[in-house]
Scaffold this active site. Structure first.
Site, mmCIF file in Angstrom:
data_model
loop_
_atom_site.group_PDB
_atom_site.id
_atom_site.type_symbol
_atom_site.label_atom_id
_atom_site.label_comp_id
_atom_site.label_asym_id
_atom_site.label_seq_id
_atom_site.Cartn_x
_atom_site.Cartn_y
_atom_site.Cartn_z
ATOM 1 N N CYS A 10 0.834 -1.208 0.000
ATOM 2 C CA CYS A 10 0.000 0.000 0.000
ATOM 3 C C CYS A 10 0.871 1.261 0.000
ATOM 4 O O CYS A 10 1.655 1.473 0.923
ATOM 5 C CB CYS A 10 -0.904 -0.031 1.240
ATOM 6 S SG CYS A 10 -1.710 1.539 1.604
ATOM 7 N N LYS A 37 -8.764 -8.674 4.886
ATOM 8 C CA LYS A 37 -8.514 -7.820 6.052
ATOM 9 C C LYS A 37 -9.196 -8.380 7.293
ATOM 10 O O LYS A 37 -10.352 -8.808 7.221
ATOM 11 C CB LYS A 37 -9.053 -6.410 5.779
ATOM 12 C CG LYS A 37 -8.307 -5.660 4.707
ATOM 13 C CD LYS A 37 -8.983 -4.324 4.426
ATOM 14 C CE LYS A 37 -8.501 -3.753 3.109
ATOM 15 N NZ LYS A 37 -9.393 -2.733 2.577
ATOM 16 N N VAL A 50 -6.207 0.785 5.331
ATOM 17 C CA VAL A 50 -4.965 1.062 6.039
ATOM 18 C C VAL A 50 -4.283 2.219 5.296
ATOM 19 O O VAL A 50 -4.610 2.465 4.139
ATOM 20 C CB VAL A 50 -4.044 -0.191 6.070
ATOM 21 C CG1 VAL A 50 -4.650 -1.243 6.979
ATOM 22 C CG2 VAL A 50 -3.780 -0.755 4.683
ATOM 23 N N GLU A 62 -5.839 7.701 7.613
ATOM 24 C CA GLU A 62 -5.437 8.660 6.578
ATOM 25 C C GLU A 62 -3.963 9.021 6.783
ATOM 26 O O GLU A 62 -3.579 9.609 7.793
ATOM 27 C CB GLU A 62 -6.302 9.932 6.553
ATOM 28 C CG GLU A 62 -7.681 9.735 5.972
ATOM 29 C CD GLU A 62 -7.648 9.200 4.539
ATOM 30 O OE1 GLU A 62 -7.063 9.865 3.660
ATOM 31 O OE2 GLU A 62 -8.217 8.118 4.305
ATOM 32 N N SER A 63 -3.150 8.692 5.792
ATOM 33 C CA SER A 63 -1.689 8.786 5.944
ATOM 34 C C SER A 63 -1.194 10.188 6.301
ATOM 35 O O SER A 63 -0.323 10.342 7.159
ATOM 36 C CB SER A 63 -0.995 8.285 4.672
ATOM 37 O OG SER A 63 -1.370 9.060 3.546
#
Length: 203
Positions: A10, A37, A50, A62-63
């Site tokens: 990801c 998942k 993720v 949320e990165s």
């Protein structure tokens, strides 16, 4: 201790792994099978995606939100500009990346198993054109904001790493951008943060 739930392929999880390694702190990465998942992923993140960061009672997803929290919690090295004006500009650029680049990454990632070549071709072309317009910046800049590695470099690095994987070819005019990418890829934290699955994405 912080726990990061991360997809091994990801690009958004890779951003968070990179920040954690840049900070050189104690953390645990838990790999999540994106095609199977565990149920607790949807419990922690209503969108079922993720990366997810857990620290005691705090759960973030949320990165970019995760990464800003880590940056404020562990300020060395600082990855967001200290000056409020520059920080606001950096946040705007991060927002633009999501709207102009990573919306197309989502297409390439989420429809990978679908026979949807027209959408994929359009996404590749959009990414190629947008990245090419960024290239001249690196004729004078070492990184996005100048000489210092920042959250903007963190945000775009997973895409630059996956260009071969996504089938995106840049023209020779993008050479300064690719030299910039190599500077990021040679950082010790970048190398440490790569998963075995990501290592094979790039020739």
């Amino acid at each position: 201790m912080m726990v990061l739930y991360s997809g091994t392929t990801c690009p958004f999880s890779q951003r968070c792994r990179l920040v954690l390694f840049e900070k050189g702190m104690d953390f645990e990465v838990r790999d999540v099978d994106l095609f199977n998942k565990p149920e607790d992923i949807s419990t922690m993140n209503p969108y079922g995606q993720v990366p997810i960061l857990v620290e005691r009672e705090l759960i973030l997803y949320e990165s970019n939100i995760i990464n800003e929290y880590i940056d404020e919690r562990f300020p060395h090295p600082q990855l967001m500009p200290a000056d409020p004006l520059m920080r606001a500009r950096a946040r705007l650029m991060l927002f633009n990346f999501e709207k102009e680049l990573f919306v197309h990454v989502h297409t390439l990632e989420s429809e990978r198993n679908k026979a949807n070549d027209k959408n994929h071709d359009k996404a590749r072309a959009e990414i190629r054109d947008r990245l090419t317009t960024l290239a001249p910046l690196f004729l004078k800049n070492k990184y996005m904001l100048g000489d210092e590695f920042s959250m903007l470099d963190v945000a775009i690095a997973p895409l630059l790493w996956r260009l071969d994987h996504y089938g995106i070819e840049l023209s020779k005019t993008a050479a300064p951008l690719m030299k910039y990418a190599e500077r990021i890829f040679s950082r010790p934290a970048y190398i440490e943060a790569l998963t075995p699955s990501e290592k094979v994405m790039r020739r």
